[in-house]
Design an enzyme around this catalytic site. Sequence first.
Site, PDB file in Angstrom:
ATOM      1  N   SER A 141      -8.567   3.671  14.082  1.00 57.00           N
ATOM      2  CA  SER A 141      -7.795   4.276  14.570  1.00 57.00           C
ATOM      3  C   SER A 141      -7.765   4.337  15.907  1.00 57.00           C
ATOM      4  CB  SER A 141      -7.998   5.736  14.077  1.00 57.00           C
ATOM      5  OG  SER A 141      -6.898   6.870  14.862  1.00 57.00           O
ATOM      6  N   TYR A 154     -12.275  13.840  13.337  1.00 52.85           N
ATOM      7  CA  TYR A 154     -11.378  12.349  12.139  1.00 52.85           C
ATOM      8  C   TYR A 154     -11.383  11.730  14.167  1.00 52.85           C
ATOM      9  CZ  TYR A 154      -7.979   8.995  12.055  1.00 52.85           C
ATOM     10  OH  TYR A 154      -6.488   8.495  11.590  1.00 52.85           O
TER      11      TYR A 154
HETATM   12  P1  NAD Z   1      -1.937   7.654   3.813  1.00 55.77           P
HETATM   13  O1  NAD Z   1      -2.250   9.118   3.994  1.00 55.77           O
HETATM   14  O2  NAD Z   1      -0.722   7.905   3.369  1.00 55.77           O
HETATM   15  O3  NAD Z   1      -3.308   7.093   2.986  1.00 55.77           O
HETATM   16  C1  NAD Z   1      -4.377   7.292   3.050  1.00 55.77           C
HETATM   17  C2  NAD Z   1      -4.620   7.602   1.775  1.00 55.77           C
HETATM   18  O4  NAD Z   1      -6.189   7.564   1.355  1.00 55.77           O
HETATM   19  C3  NAD Z   1      -4.351   7.867   0.579  1.00 55.77           C
HETATM   20  O5  NAD Z   1      -3.679   7.746  -0.856  1.00 55.77           O
HETATM   21  C4  NAD Z   1      -5.509   8.749  -0.018  1.00 55.77           C
HETATM   22  O6  NAD Z   1      -5.000   9.448  -0.985  1.00 55.77           O
HETATM   23  C5  NAD Z   1      -6.462   8.310  -0.069  1.00 55.77           C
HETATM   24  N1  NAD Z   1      -7.814   8.262   0.169  1.00 55.77           N
HETATM   25  C6  NAD Z   1      -8.079   9.882   0.814  1.00 55.77           C
HETATM   26  N2  NAD Z   1      -9.026  10.753   0.825  1.00 55.77           N
HETATM   27  C7  NAD Z   1      -9.546   9.491  -0.618  1.00 55.77           C
HETATM   28  C8  NAD Z   1     -10.568   9.373  -0.713  1.00 55.77           C
HETATM   29  N3  NAD Z   1     -11.515  11.032  -0.627  1.00 55.77           N
HETATM   30  N4  NAD Z   1     -11.685   8.400  -2.202  1.00 55.77           N
HETATM   31  C9  NAD Z   1      -9.881   7.955  -1.982  1.00 55.77           C
HETATM   32  N5  NAD Z   1      -8.707   8.006  -1.510  1.00 55.77           N
HETATM   33  C10 NAD Z   1      -8.920   8.864  -0.409  1.00 55.77           C
HETATM   34  O7  NAD Z   1      -2.152   7.475   5.649  1.00 55.77           O
HETATM   35  P2  NAD Z   1      -2.447   5.780   6.005  1.00 55.77           P
HETATM   36  O8  NAD Z   1      -1.980   5.864   7.330  1.00 55.77           O
HETATM   37  O9  NAD Z   1      -1.817   5.111   5.202  1.00 55.77           O
HETATM   38  O10 NAD Z   1      -4.012   5.678   6.190  1.00 55.77           O
HETATM   39  C11 NAD Z   1      -4.566   4.173   5.570  1.00 55.77           C
HETATM   40  C12 NAD Z   1      -5.468   4.890   7.188  1.00 55.77           C
HETATM   41  O11 NAD Z   1      -5.245   4.646   8.785  1.00 55.77           O
HETATM   42  C13 NAD Z   1      -6.642   5.654   7.218  1.00 55.77           C
HETATM   43  O12 NAD Z   1      -7.903   5.940   7.712  1.00 55.77           O
HETATM   44  C14 NAD Z   1      -5.748   6.562   8.354  1.00 55.77           C
HETATM   45  O13 NAD Z   1      -6.851   7.006   9.350  1.00 55.77           O
HETATM   46  C15 NAD Z   1      -5.955   5.538   9.626  1.00 55.77           C
HETATM   47  N6  NAD Z   1      -4.797   6.092  10.200  1.00 55.77           N
HETATM   48  C16 NAD Z   1      -3.665   5.995  10.068  1.00 55.77           C
HETATM   49  C17 NAD Z   1      -2.774   6.251  11.027  1.00 55.77           C
HETATM   50  C18 NAD Z   1      -1.652   7.191  11.164  1.00 55.77           C
HETATM   51  O14 NAD Z   1      -1.292   7.670  12.117  1.00 55.77           O
HETATM   52  N7  NAD Z   1      -0.549   6.768  10.096  1.00 55.77           N
HETATM   53  C19 NAD Z   1      -3.508   6.161  12.142  1.00 55.77           C
HETATM   54  C20 NAD Z   1      -4.304   5.498  12.855  1.00 55.77           C
HETATM   55  C21 NAD Z   1      -5.251   5.393  11.714  1.00 55.77           C
END
Ligand code: NAD
Length: 254
Positions: A141, A154
């Site tokens: 991120s 985080y």
């Molecule tokens: P999201 O919440 O839609 O997806 C994250 C997924 O991870 C979810 O489906 C959740 O069920 C799964 N998850 C959580 N805990 C878990 C576990 N213990 N075992 C298996 N799966 C698990 O959000 P996203 O944005 O698609 O997130 C994907 C990645 O992107 C994450 O690592 C997040 O930190 C990163 N990210 C997101 C953003 C944002 O703004 N959404 C920005 C930067 C980075």
Amino acid sequence: MRMKEKVAVITGGAGGIGLETARMFLKEGAEGILLTDLDDARLKDAAKQLESDRVAYFAADVSKNSDVEAYSKKAIERFGRIDVLFLNAGIEGVVKPLTEYPEDVYDKVMAVNAKSVWLGMKHVFPHMKENGGGSVIITSSVAGMQGTPNVMAYVTSKHAVIGSMKVGALEGAEHNIRVNSIHPSPVDNRMMRSLEEGFSPGGAEEAKKGFEAMIPLGRYAKNDEIASLALFLASDESKFITGATYAIDGGLTT
Ligand code: NAD
């Protein structure tokens, strides 16, 4: 057809970025995709949306050693090999000053966001070595590149995976395993709705405007924009790239 003859495992595969990446990998000809996430029903729904016999799913908790071993075995059983490992599952934790940050939440965020990355490489590297190489992509991120107040776990976890990525890149190199990390700014999906509410209870819309104002390109990213970067790093177009951190942030960290 940039994913032709490639098999990918995507963690967090039922979430915003994971599902969109699966869609893009399929469109680019992926031979097989294993989606993994926590909940069977959400995975089933995600696989249904993709409408392809090249997709399988498997429920696993990425922070548990035995579950990670199980998802890598499942991918090998179903598709015979793993060419691409997208370590993308993550959780945001809570929004609280560090003095009030709950210890149990801190430990959970570190396990899901950081330990999972080591575990994924621990169990998939042996298959990739046997197979002559592979590409590992880690979703960090912008929070892995700079600080933000009130999200201690985080930010710490997303910095930590840069270290994991570098160790993986150096240990993987002689086996043609590439490891890189991607660093999105806010993406317009569930996780940001949760963080907006956390930073500004009852005022999520205002919080969103505030975040957007900090981004030079003036908006959140879309899931498919992050998927495009994952596709580049998964494909052979990036075959000389390893150990790299890719900001995808509309200029936020510039
Ligand atoms: P999201 O919440 O839609 O997806 C994250 C997924 O991870 C979810 O489906 C959740 O069920 C799964 N998850 C959580 N805990 C878990 C576990 N213990 N075992 C298996 N799966 C698990 O959000 P996203 O944005 O698609 O997130 C994907 C990645 O992107 C994450 O690592 C997040 O930190 C990163 N990210 C997101 C953003 C944002 O703004 N959404 C920005 C930067 C980075």
